[in-house]
Enzyme design. Structure first.
Site, PDB file in Angstrom:
ATOM      1  CG  HIS A 281     -15.514  84.375 -30.533  1.00 24.47           C
ATOM      2  ND1 HIS A 281     -14.693  84.879 -29.550  1.00 24.47           N
ATOM      3  CD2 HIS A 281     -16.743  84.895 -30.273  1.00 24.47           C
ATOM      4  CE1 HIS A 281     -15.397  85.662 -28.743  1.00 24.47           C
ATOM      5  NE2 HIS A 281     -16.650  85.681 -29.146  1.00 24.47           N
TER       6      HIS A 281
ATOM      7  CG  ASN B  66     -11.066  84.989 -29.380  1.00 19.08           C
ATOM      8  OD1 ASN B  66     -12.234  84.747 -29.080  1.00 19.08           O
ATOM      9  ND2 ASN B  66     -10.664  85.132 -30.638  1.00 19.08           N
TER      10      ASN B  66
ATOM     11  CG  HIS C  56     -24.705  85.711 -23.766  1.00 21.61           C
ATOM     12  ND1 HIS C  56     -24.428  87.056 -23.862  1.00 21.61           N
ATOM     13  CD2 HIS C  56     -23.752  85.091 -24.511  1.00 21.61           C
ATOM     14  CE1 HIS C  56     -23.370  87.254 -24.639  1.00 21.61           C
ATOM     15  NE2 HIS C  56     -22.942  86.071 -25.059  1.00 21.61           N
TER      16      HIS C  56
HETATM   17  C1  HEM Z   1     -24.342  90.101 -29.394  1.00 21.94           C
HETATM   18  C2  HEM Z   1     -23.078  90.322 -29.161  1.00 21.94           C
HETATM   19  C3  HEM Z   1     -22.274  89.507 -28.185  1.00 21.94           C
HETATM   20  C4  HEM Z   1     -21.441  90.007 -27.240  1.00 21.94           C
HETATM   21  C5  HEM Z   1     -21.126  91.460 -26.989  1.00 21.94           C
HETATM   22  C6  HEM Z   1     -20.907  88.888 -26.508  1.00 21.94           C
HETATM   23  C7  HEM Z   1     -19.989  88.983 -25.490  1.00 21.94           C
HETATM   24  C8  HEM Z   1     -19.632  87.956 -24.650  1.00 21.94           C
HETATM   25  C9  HEM Z   1     -18.765  88.090 -23.516  1.00 21.94           C
HETATM   26  C10 HEM Z   1     -18.066  89.370 -23.082  1.00 21.94           C
HETATM   27  C11 HEM Z   1     -18.690  86.886 -22.917  1.00 21.94           C
HETATM   28  C12 HEM Z   1     -17.892  86.535 -21.657  1.00 21.94           C
HETATM   29  C13 HEM Z   1     -16.458  86.234 -22.052  1.00 21.94           C
HETATM   30  C14 HEM Z   1     -15.514  86.154 -20.886  1.00 21.94           C
HETATM   31  O1  HEM Z   1     -15.793  86.700 -19.826  1.00 21.94           O
HETATM   32  O2  HEM Z   1     -14.455  85.562 -21.015  1.00 21.94           O
HETATM   33  C15 HEM Z   1     -19.496  85.970 -23.671  1.00 21.94           C
HETATM   34  C16 HEM Z   1     -19.685  84.650 -23.383  1.00 21.94           C
HETATM   35  C17 HEM Z   1     -20.380  83.770 -24.173  1.00 21.94           C
HETATM   36  N1  HEM Z   1     -20.928  84.052 -25.423  1.00 21.94           N
HETATM   37 FE1  HEM Z   1     -21.225  85.889 -26.190  1.00 21.94          FE
HETATM   38  N2  HEM Z   1     -21.429  87.736 -27.015  1.00 21.94           N
HETATM   39  C18 HEM Z   1     -22.259  88.054 -28.047  1.00 21.94           C
HETATM   40  C19 HEM Z   1     -22.927  87.168 -28.871  1.00 21.94           C
HETATM   41  C20 HEM Z   1     -22.813  85.797 -28.777  1.00 21.94           C
HETATM   42  C21 HEM Z   1     -23.243  84.870 -29.785  1.00 21.94           C
HETATM   43  C22 HEM Z   1     -23.817  85.267 -31.141  1.00 21.94           C
HETATM   44  C23 HEM Z   1     -22.992  83.619 -29.307  1.00 21.94           C
HETATM   45  C24 HEM Z   1     -23.221  82.277 -29.951  1.00 21.94           C
HETATM   46  C25 HEM Z   1     -23.863  82.069 -31.082  1.00 21.94           C
HETATM   47  C26 HEM Z   1     -22.417  83.776 -27.989  1.00 21.94           C
HETATM   48  C27 HEM Z   1     -22.079  82.757 -27.139  1.00 21.94           C
HETATM   49  C28 HEM Z   1     -21.496  82.920 -25.903  1.00 21.94           C
HETATM   50  C29 HEM Z   1     -21.364  81.851 -24.914  1.00 21.94           C
HETATM   51  C30 HEM Z   1     -21.939  80.463 -25.039  1.00 21.94           C
HETATM   52  C31 HEM Z   1     -20.645  82.384 -23.836  1.00 21.94           C
HETATM   53  C32 HEM Z   1     -20.173  81.649 -22.584  1.00 21.94           C
HETATM   54  C33 HEM Z   1     -18.838  81.007 -22.887  1.00 21.94           C
HETATM   55  C34 HEM Z   1     -18.215  80.180 -21.769  1.00 21.94           C
HETATM   56  O3  HEM Z   1     -18.803  80.017 -20.689  1.00 21.94           O
HETATM   57  O4  HEM Z   1     -17.098  79.679 -21.981  1.00 21.94           O
HETATM   58  N3  HEM Z   1     -22.303  85.101 -27.720  1.00 21.94           N
HETATM   59  N4  HEM Z   1     -20.047  86.648 -24.740  1.00 21.94           N
END
Ligand code: HEM
Ligand SMILES: *[C@@H]1O[C@H](CO)[C@@H](O)[C@H](O)[C@H]1NC(C)=O
Ligand SMILES: *[C@@H]1O[C@H](CO)[C@@H](O)[C@H](O)[C@H]1NC(C)=O
Ligand SMILES: *[C@@H]1O[C@H](CO)[C@@H](O)[C@H](O)[C@H]1NC(C)=O
Ligand SMILES: *[C@@H]1O[C@H](CO)[C@@H](O)[C@H](O)[C@H]1NC(C)=O
Ligand SMILES: *[C@@H]1O[C@H](CO)[C@@H](O)[C@H](O)[C@H]1NC(C)=O
Length: 334
Positions: free
Chosen positions: A70, A95, A194
């Site tokens: 982010h 965020n 993820h």
């Molecule tokens: C491809 C497009 C992506 C979308 C649409 C997306 C969307 C999301 C969403 C909606 C969440 C849950 C947030 C919440 O409920 O508060 C999430 C969690 C997460 N995302 Fe993505 N994401 C994407 C790509 C990425 C990328 C590129 C990374 C890292 C390089 C990443 C790492 C993570 C991680 C590690 C979590 C879990 C965070 C936690 O447990 O605190 N995501 N993402």
């Protein structure tokens, strides 16, 4: 001056060499040994701090990894996501009630400052903690490039428009990655993040009720998982409730995220679309990449590491641009 044909060919190839050197120079502004004299011991202290944070809360690995993502997608990897304030990126839709780990970043910054004051940027701290979080969760490692400086402004609008969302179409996701120099293969490899962490009901409840304006559920979400998620996330329930992005191995960085997609067990619409596809012309490409990561976890690890390095290279501030923030939450002048 009139040039012979030979001279003009020679000068054109000379120009090409000069451009190549310039291009390579631009690409390698960051270096692996940037702090080797200004802050020896840096990598060890960051690793130790990340280890402590994950010991206190396993999920923190995922949260720290996401912070680096982010950060990099908004004004480049410049620590802008860490800035406090009502106009900060923390209050942007992707965020809000979602990005976390800021206290851990503070603790790491404090430890780093006591080791070598004023030397290490917050942007670089995010890059190091992301690498360590993946490694300590059982994933691949890589030589993290360093030398970024911290930005002077947050960009809430940039966060709202530049970060991909869970209900974005594949084309929208791909274009948001393309806007920061990342390609379709990077989308698939980095989505493998993820494999760890959690998501809130609010980010996938669209798939459970009245899907796409119908009274049904998302046909690309497996039936028992749908029922389970309907129980967890009832209509008008607490949208902040969380569940695992990879229900098979929540805390382990492995290729099970991709295996889930083969059986319609991707949690977010943006996850499942990589395999199930939509009307994007890139759908066959993302599907075959998913299949290759299912059958070859080593390939996923290698591609993931390379895409992380690419992501970490998004528009860094170097030289005398920006500053080295003393406190990651505020710019130095304030
Ligand atoms: C491809 C497009 C992506 C979308 C649409 C997306 C969307 C999301 C969403 C909606 C969440 C849950 C947030 C919440 O409920 O508060 C999430 C969690 C997460 N995302 Fe993505 N994401 C994407 C790509 C990425 C990328 C590129 C990374 C890292 C390089 C990443 C790492 C993570 C991680 C590690 C979590 C879990 C965070 C936690 O447990 O605190 N995501 N993402
Ligand atoms: C914020 O981000 C947008 C989209 O990338 C960009 O056009 C704009 O110049 C940025 N604003 C600032 C103040 O950095
Ligand atoms: C689904 O849509 C119908 C008709 O628009 C509406 O009456 C109903 O409240 C919606 N249900 C949910 C769970 O959103
Ligand atoms: C999540 O929690 C925050 C802060 O506690 C609250 O303001 C917000 O309304 C909640 N969001 C949802 C979708 O329930
Ligand atoms: C995870 O997947 C493996 C095989 O792929 C299976 O044996 C195991 O039971 C699964 N674990 C969970 C918690 O679903
Ligand atoms: C197909 O693609 C167009 C343009 O990208 C989009 O606006 C439309 O909603 C998509 N339709 C479906 C059924 O996914």
């Amino acid at each position: 001056m009139k040039m012979s044909r030979g001279t003009s060919v020679r000068s054109r190839s000379l120009l090409r060499v000069v451009l190549l050197i310039w291009f390579v120079g631009v690409k390698s502004q960051l270096t692996t040994d940037f702090y080797s004299t200004s802050c020896p011991g840096l990598l060890n202290i960051v690793r130790k701090e990340v280890q402590n944070a994950i010991k206190a809360e396993t999920r923190m690995a995922a949260s720290l990894l996401r912070l680096h993502f982010h950060d990099c997608f908004v004004n480049g990897c410049d620590g802008s996501v860490l800035l406090d304030g009502s106009d900060g990126e923390k209050f942007a839709f992707p965020n809000l009630n979602s990005a976390r780990g800021f206290e851990v970043v503070d603790a790491i910054k404090t430890a780093v400052e006591s080791l070598c004051s004023g030397a290490v940027s917050c942007a670089d701290i995010l890059a190091m903690t992301a690498r360590d979080s993946v490694l300590l969760s059982g994933g691949p490692t890589w030589k993290v490039l360093l030398g970024r400086r911290d930005g002077l402004v947050a960009n809430q609008t940039g966060a709202n428009t530049g970060l991909p969302g869970p209900v974005d179409s594949l084309d929208t996701i791909i274009s948001k990655f393309a806007a920061v120099g990342l390609n379709v293969a990077d989308v698939v490899a980095l989505s493998g993040s993820h494999t760890i962490g959690l998501a809130r009901c609010a980010t996938f409840s669209n798939r459970l009720f009245n899907f796409s304006g119908t009274t049904g559920t998302d046909p690309t979400l497996e039936t028992t998982m749908t029922l389970d998620l309907q129980t967890l996330c009832p209509v008008n329930g607490d949208g902040n409730k969380t569940t695992s992005l990879d229900r098979n191995s929540t805390d382990l960085f492995d290729n099970h995220y991709f295996k889930n997609l083969l059986v319609n067990k991707g949690l977010l619409s943006s996850d499942q679309v990589l395999y199930s596809g939509d009307n994007s012309t890139a759908s066959p490409t993302t599907k075959s990449l998913v299949q290759s990561y299912v059958s070859n976890s080593g390939l996923f690890f290698t591609d993931f590491a390379n895409s992380m390095i690419k992501m970490g290279n998004i528009s860094p501030l170097t030289g005398s641009k920006g500053e080295i923030r003393k406190n990651c939450r505020v710019v130095n002048s304030s």
